[in-house]
Design an enzyme around this catalytic site. Structure first.
Site, PDB file in Angstrom:
ATOM      1  N   SER A  32       4.927   8.157   3.197  1.00  0.00           N
ATOM      2  CA  SER A  32       4.363   7.256   3.937  1.00  0.00           C
ATOM      3  C   SER A  32       4.502   7.477   5.405  1.00  0.00           C
ATOM      4  O   SER A  32       3.658   6.643   5.982  1.00  0.00           O
ATOM      5  CB  SER A  32       5.161   5.699   3.549  1.00  0.00           C
ATOM      6  OG  SER A  32       6.625   6.414   3.818  1.00  0.00           O
ATOM      7  N   HIS A  50      -1.189   7.224  -0.680  1.00  0.00           N
ATOM      8  CA  HIS A  50       0.429   6.296   0.003  1.00  0.00           C
ATOM      9  C   HIS A  50      -0.416   5.155  -0.520  1.00  0.00           C
ATOM     10  O   HIS A  50      -0.395   4.571  -0.766  1.00  0.00           O
ATOM     11  CB  HIS A  50      -0.163   6.556   1.456  1.00  0.00           C
ATOM     12  CG  HIS A  50       1.097   5.316   1.715  1.00  0.00           C
ATOM     13  ND1 HIS A  50       1.117   5.066   2.832  1.00  0.00           N
ATOM     14  CD2 HIS A  50       2.523   4.771   0.781  1.00  0.00           C
ATOM     15  CE1 HIS A  50       2.541   4.001   3.088  1.00  0.00           C
ATOM     16  NE2 HIS A  50       2.808   4.268   1.813  1.00  0.00           N
ATOM     17  N   GLU A  75      -3.215   4.228   0.573  1.00  0.00           N
ATOM     18  CA  GLU A  75      -4.005   4.602   2.141  1.00  0.00           C
ATOM     19  C   GLU A  75      -4.597   6.186   1.314  1.00  0.00           C
ATOM     20  O   GLU A  75      -3.131   6.861   0.857  1.00  0.00           O
ATOM     21  CB  GLU A  75      -2.355   4.046   2.817  1.00  0.00           C
ATOM     22  CG  GLU A  75      -3.017   3.963   4.067  1.00  0.00           C
ATOM     23  CD  GLU A  75      -1.634   3.625   4.923  1.00  0.00           C
ATOM     24  OE1 GLU A  75      -2.458   3.421   6.259  1.00  0.00           O
ATOM     25  OE2 GLU A  75      -0.509   4.360   5.075  1.00  0.00           O
ATOM     26  N   ASN A  92       2.413   1.464   8.497  1.00  0.00           N
ATOM     27  CA  ASN A  92       3.260   1.859   8.794  1.00  0.00           C
ATOM     28  C   ASN A  92       3.214   2.217  10.304  1.00  0.00           C
ATOM     29  O   ASN A  92       4.286   2.278  10.723  1.00  0.00           O
ATOM     30  CB  ASN A  92       4.146   3.149   7.721  1.00  0.00           C
ATOM     31  CG  ASN A  92       4.193   2.142   6.005  1.00  0.00           C
ATOM     32  OD1 ASN A  92       4.460   1.357   6.705  1.00  0.00           O
ATOM     33  ND2 ASN A  92       4.798   3.415   5.645  1.00  0.00           N
TER      34      ASN A  92
END
Ligand code: 3HC
Length: 696
Positions: free
Chosen positions: A404, A425, A437, A475
């Site tokens: 991540s 991801h 992602e 993130n």
């Protein structure tokens, strides 16, 4: 004989079948009703009307579906009033039967409603999804549908936005017949019978009620819903002309509303995100029949479920037999629950369970098409694994990491095939979350990206391609957003107040509820793995709570407390006392904080970080960032995503507010420093939407 109507490519094909003229919409891929297609159909209709050898007509379509409705990308283009074509169909002196297949949505269904009868193939999906775009049906649907199937069922269709299948459509009287094959023959035969006055629609009463459809409006501030209700009421107590006039007024008002602009932006951004420079449209993806998932934790088994749901055989590999057993049980539970909800048959559930094989040896990955590693977020461990995979897997295997936030390039460098390495991801829980992602390393090949994008589509995920950088898109932005949420606690807000303010803004959950759900220890560990912050306030609350054994939901206490067996976050004076104590230790005096400050600070932090990573090229477009936040983090869809929202606030205002907070919290001046791209766009009088228009 086939004739063509429309400029350039034939937008409408006309074929004479005996005394029936068959008019076929022909605008791939989905027969979206752009003004040129509407005009071409008007012309074809007029020509067929004028011909003496035409007794009746059939309106059908080429390609995968009848029509998905108005062309969402062409709203605002000059074109005929949306009522003109349906009214021309209704007032035709020769009967017209709609022959429907595939998706029949929005304005497409409204055309069908304006015909004298409707015949559908068994695969048909009929619906009025306008509300999901903040709109109401604007081509007569609010008037013709209640008159055809009754106000209850019509409201259910319009307020849910969900399509129904052929059996339900037949049951409510939306279509007159469903055929397994021979759709055109059946439609032509019915058209001829109508022309000879041999067949007439039977109108039934009382109207049937639509089974269990939930309005999309439960959470949304949705003016379209009240507009739909008003129009359906008008269908019962006003003339057709008055009802259509009311519909026109409401449609125009909804079309211009900020909600609808944002919802249409979200629709377009999700589709545009699939277009990646260096990846030609139409590139062929490699087939994925067999995959290996390494690591049987929550993410690993979630990914295995997603792959099996798409019919892909999976080897789930973990050296820990207990972890494999837990994963196996969780996989079975998931599919059986899906079956219990009636979404799949027991055969499908069993098939999906059998598609996942568990094992301890990496050797099972030797001959697969795809590997997804989902082991702990530890770079050394991941690099070692990629090196092993490189030695083990056959040429042509796509090697993906579910990290991540870690550097995909370092993992790629551990192999002799960096072109085949990329990030996939998934977001947890993987079967439920729509976002994927796709992380493009410096050497990731165009083919690997094509494969990743095709996989996302096959899994029913919304894909966004990001460049390598800590935390990629989503993130990375969580960092400053979460930092503000935490600072607000130290300055005097409670977790409940912060979460409530952001839920009222439109997030499904506040950041502190999410923190407790994920586990506060997870955040503390991730922060320790990343470069440590020099500011003692960063992570202070989470570190203190974790030190006190308050890990979140899993330990029964965190920022909130939880009754045994319950996931409901309850305010906890003990946690609030620990936060105040931590603030005292850091020399921060508590003060009154209002909800608007909470929302403004969290959003500004989000927008500024989005602008920073866009400027650095981590995201290709502002719309890609919006897509990530809409599908991975619950940003309210009716606000279009953080970057669209910034455009609506106005970038000069965003800059002003950043300057205000920099002044108000001088110790955080650096946090409020505007991203260079934000300054540049604001000074040019431009915005993120303009920038995206210039991006390939
Ligand atoms: N207008 C323009 N393009 C559309 C479109 C539309 N209404 N619906 C789909 N497309 C395009 C997509 O952009 C995509 O193009 P691309 O390949 O170039 O990116 C292509 O069609 C295929 O669409 P999807 O990738 O979304 O394919 P899926 O199979 O995943 O989904 C779908 C198909 C369920 C039809 C989905 O596209 C969808 O929900 N479309 C929107 C339908 C809709 O909301 N219709 C109402 C329009 S408003 C209206 O009709 C107003 C009227 O009342 C006056």
């Amino acid at each position: 004989m086939m004739t063509e109507v429309g400029q350039g490519a034939a937008l409408v094909l006309t074929e004479q079948r005996g005394a029936v003229a068959v008019l076929r919409l022909n605008r791939p891929p989905v027969n979206a009703l752009a003004p040129a297609l509407v005009q071409a159909l008007m012309d074809a209709l007029q020509q067929a009307q004028a011909r003496g050898d035409v007794a009746a007509m059939v309106l059908a379509a080429e390609g995968r579906c009848f029509s998905v409705g108005a062309d969402i990308h062409a709203f605002g283009d000059a074109g005929p009033d949306p009522h003109v074509l349906p009214c021309a169909l209704t007032s035709s002196s020769k009967p017209i039967v709609a022959a429907l297949h595939g998706e029949v949505l929005g304005g497409g269904l409204e055309l069908a409603l304006a015909c004298q009868a409707r015949v559908a193939s068994a695969d048909v999906r009929l619906g009025l999804p306008e509300i999901t775009l903040g709109l109401i049906p604007g081509a007569g649907g609010t008037q013709r549908l209640p008159r055809l199937i009754g106000p209850e069922a019509a409201l259910a269709l319009m307020l849910s936005g969900q399509p129904i299948n052929s059996a339900d459509a037949l049951a409510v009287g939306l279509v007159d017949a469903v055929v397994e094959e021979g759709l055109l023959d059946c439609a032509c035969a019915l058209a001829l019978r109508l022309a000879r006055n041999e067949s007439r629609r039977t109108v039934r009463a009382p109207w049937p009620v639509m089974p269990s459809v939930k309005p999309v409006t439960r959470r949304l501030p949705e003016p379209a819903a009240s507009a739909i209700r008003a129009c359906v009421q008008a269908a019962s107590d006003q003339t057709m002309d008055d009802g259509l006039a009311l519909e026109s007024r409401w449609f125009a008002q909804c079309l211009a509303s900020p909600n609808s602009v944002a919802l249409r932006h979200a629709f377009a951004a999700e589709r545009r995100a699939r277009q990646v420079p260096g990846v030609p449209a139409g590139s062929k993806a490699r087939d994925v029949h067999h995959a290996a998932v390494i690591g049987a934790g929550t993410m690993g088994h979630g990914i295995a479920i997603c792959l099996a749901e798409a019919g892909i055989q999976v080897d789930l590999i973990d050296p820990d037999p207990a972890a494999l057993q837990r994963a196996q049980r969780a996989i079975e539970r998931h599919h059986l629950q899906t079956q219990a909800k009636g979404r799949i048959s027991s055969e499908q559930a069993q098939r999906r369970i059998q598609l996942v094989r568990t094992g301890e040896s990496l050797a099972a990955a030797a001959d697969v098409d795809l590997v997804v590693e989902a082991v702990f977020e530890n770079m050394a461990l991941k690099c070692q694994l990629f090196q092993q995979l490189d030695g083990l897997c056959r040429t042509g295997t796509l090697l993906a990491s579910n990290t991540s936030s870690l550097d995909i390039d370092r993992m790629a460098q551990a192999t002799r095939r960096p072109g085949e390495v990329l990030g996939l991801h998934f977001f947890g829980p993987a079967p439920a979350m729509r976002l994927l992602e796709i992380v493009r390393g410096a050497q990731t090949s165009g083919q690997a990206l094509v494969d990743g994008l095709a996989l996302a589509r096959r899994l029913g995920k919304v894909a966004v391609v990001a460049r390598v950088g800590p935390g990629f898109i989503g993130n990375r932005m969580v960092g400053p957003y979460g930092r503000q949420a935490e600072r607000l606690l130290l300055e005097g807000a409670t977790p409940t107040q912060v979460d409530r303010a952001l839920v009222n803004f439109g997030f499904p959950m506040g950041p502190h509820t999410v923190g407790d759900m994920v586990g506060l220890d997870v955040g503390v560990r991730a922060a320790a793995e990343a470069s440590p912050s020099a500011d003692p306030r960063d992570g202070a609350v989470a570190r203190r709570l974790v030190a006190e054994g308050r890990l979140g939901q899993k330990s029964g206490t965190g920022l909130y407390r939880y009754e045994s067996g319950s996931r409901q976050a309850l305010p906890d004076p003990a946690a609030e006392a620990l936060i105040r104590d931590e603030a005292r230790r850091l020399g921060i005096n508590p003060r009154e904080i209002d909800d608007s400050e909470i929302v403004q600070r969290c959003l500004l932090a989000l927008i500024n970080e989005g602008a920073a990573l866009l400027g650095e090229g981590v995201a290709l477009r502002a719309g890609d960032i919006d897509t990530v936040w809409l599908n991975g983090y619950g940003f309210p869809r009716w606000l279009g995503g953080p970057m669209h929202h910034a455009d609506q606030i106005g970038l000069p205002s965003v800059l002003d507010r950043l300057a205000l907070w920099a002044q108000a919290c001088s110790s955080d001046e650096a946090l409020w420093r505007p991203a260079p791209l934000l300054i540049e766009l604001a000074h040019q009088g431009s915005n993120f939407a303009d920038l995206d228009r210039q991006t390939p």
